[in-house]
Design a protein around this motif. Sequence first.
Motif, PDB file in Angstrom:
ATOM      1  N   LEU A  23       8.875  35.177  19.197  1.00 35.29           N
ATOM      2  CA  LEU A  23      10.175  34.575  19.336  1.00 35.29           C
ATOM      3  C   LEU A  23      10.883  34.429  20.600  1.00 35.29           C
ATOM      4  O   LEU A  23      11.566  35.105  21.050  1.00 35.29           O
ATOM      5  N   GLU A  24      10.717  33.140  21.116  1.00 32.93           N
ATOM      6  CA  GLU A  24      11.048  32.664  22.160  1.00 32.93           C
ATOM      7  C   GLU A  24      11.983  31.594  21.960  1.00 32.93           C
ATOM      8  O   GLU A  24      12.060  30.688  20.810  1.00 32.93           O
ATOM      9  N   GLU A  25      12.751  31.169  23.032  1.00 34.29           N
ATOM     10  CA  GLU A  25      13.837  30.199  22.700  1.00 34.29           C
ATOM     11  C   GLU A  25      13.434  28.926  22.325  1.00 34.29           C
ATOM     12  O   GLU A  25      13.871  28.378  21.532  1.00 34.29           O
ATOM     13  N   SER A  26      12.220  28.574  22.751  1.00 36.37           N
ATOM     14  CA  SER A  26      11.823  27.423  22.561  1.00 36.37           C
ATOM     15  C   SER A  26      10.736  27.159  21.453  1.00 36.37           C
ATOM     16  O   SER A  26      10.340  26.151  20.776  1.00 36.37           O
ATOM     17  N   THR A  27      10.653  28.500  20.533  1.00 39.67           N
ATOM     18  CA  THR A  27      10.008  28.564  19.546  1.00 39.67           C
ATOM     19  C   THR A  27      10.629  27.565  18.300  1.00 39.67           C
ATOM     20  O   THR A  27      11.849  27.668  18.016  1.00 39.67           O
ATOM     21  N   LEU A  28      10.086  26.633  17.733  1.00 46.87           N
ATOM     22  CA  LEU A  28      10.226  25.812  16.460  1.00 46.87           C
ATOM     23  C   LEU A  28      10.141  26.725  15.292  1.00 46.87           C
ATOM     24  O   LEU A  28       9.523  27.420  15.254  1.00 46.87           O
ATOM     25  N   GLY A  66      16.054  29.592  20.141  1.00 53.19           N
ATOM     26  CA  GLY A  66      16.919  29.677  21.112  1.00 53.19           C
ATOM     27  C   GLY A  66      18.366  28.989  20.730  1.00 53.19           C
ATOM     28  O   GLY A  66      19.416  29.398  20.704  1.00 53.19           O
ATOM     29  N   GLU A  67      18.213  28.134  19.783  1.00 51.57           N
ATOM     30  CA  GLU A  67      19.461  27.564  18.906  1.00 51.57           C
ATOM     31  C   GLU A  67      20.324  28.431  17.968  1.00 51.57           C
ATOM     32  O   GLU A  67      21.574  28.585  18.345  1.00 51.57           O
ATOM     33  N   LEU A  68      19.312  29.189  17.374  1.00 53.28           N
ATOM     34  CA  LEU A  68      19.867  30.226  16.640  1.00 53.28           C
ATOM     35  C   LEU A  68      20.599  31.170  17.408  1.00 53.28           C
ATOM     36  O   LEU A  68      21.791  31.527  17.049  1.00 53.28           O
ATOM     37  N   LEU A  69      19.892  31.692  18.471  1.00 56.73           N
ATOM     38  CA  LEU A  69      20.534  32.811  19.572  1.00 56.73           C
ATOM     39  C   LEU A  69      21.864  32.202  19.828  1.00 56.73           C
ATOM     40  O   LEU A  69      22.754  32.772  20.296  1.00 56.73           O
ATOM     41  N   SER A  70      21.808  30.898  20.449  1.00 48.30           N
ATOM     42  CA  SER A  70      22.997  30.371  20.976  1.00 48.30           C
ATOM     43  C   SER A  70      24.198  30.284  20.037  1.00 48.30           C
ATOM     44  O   SER A  70      25.500  30.407  20.548  1.00 48.30           O
ATOM     45  N   SER A  71      23.813  30.234  18.949  1.00 43.61           N
ATOM     46  CA  SER A  71      24.976  30.214  17.791  1.00 43.61           C
ATOM     47  C   SER A  71      25.589  31.416  17.727  1.00 43.61           C
ATOM     48  O   SER A  71      26.943  31.449  17.252  1.00 43.61           O
TER      49      SER A  71
END
Length: 75
Positions: A23-28, A66-71
């Motif tokens: 679970l890294e920000e770049s993980t697809l 990472g996009e999920l975390l940003s949301s």
Amino acid sequence: MNLSDFDFNQKLAEALDIDADKLEESTLLADIDWDSLSSITFIALAGELLGKSVDSKIFTECATYGELLSSLSQA
């Protein structure tokens, strides 16, 4: 986020039965076999641990973890 990213990541990884290292920000999301159960788990943990309400449409808009975390910061 109210908890550290590590705490949230660790709880999510445990719930999804995957290594937290994945679970890294770049993980697809596709690379970790993200599915509807993963989405429900993410929504539940965000509410329970962070007090965040998550709109399910983000899962069609986000390609990476990472996009999920940003949301979450926008929720």
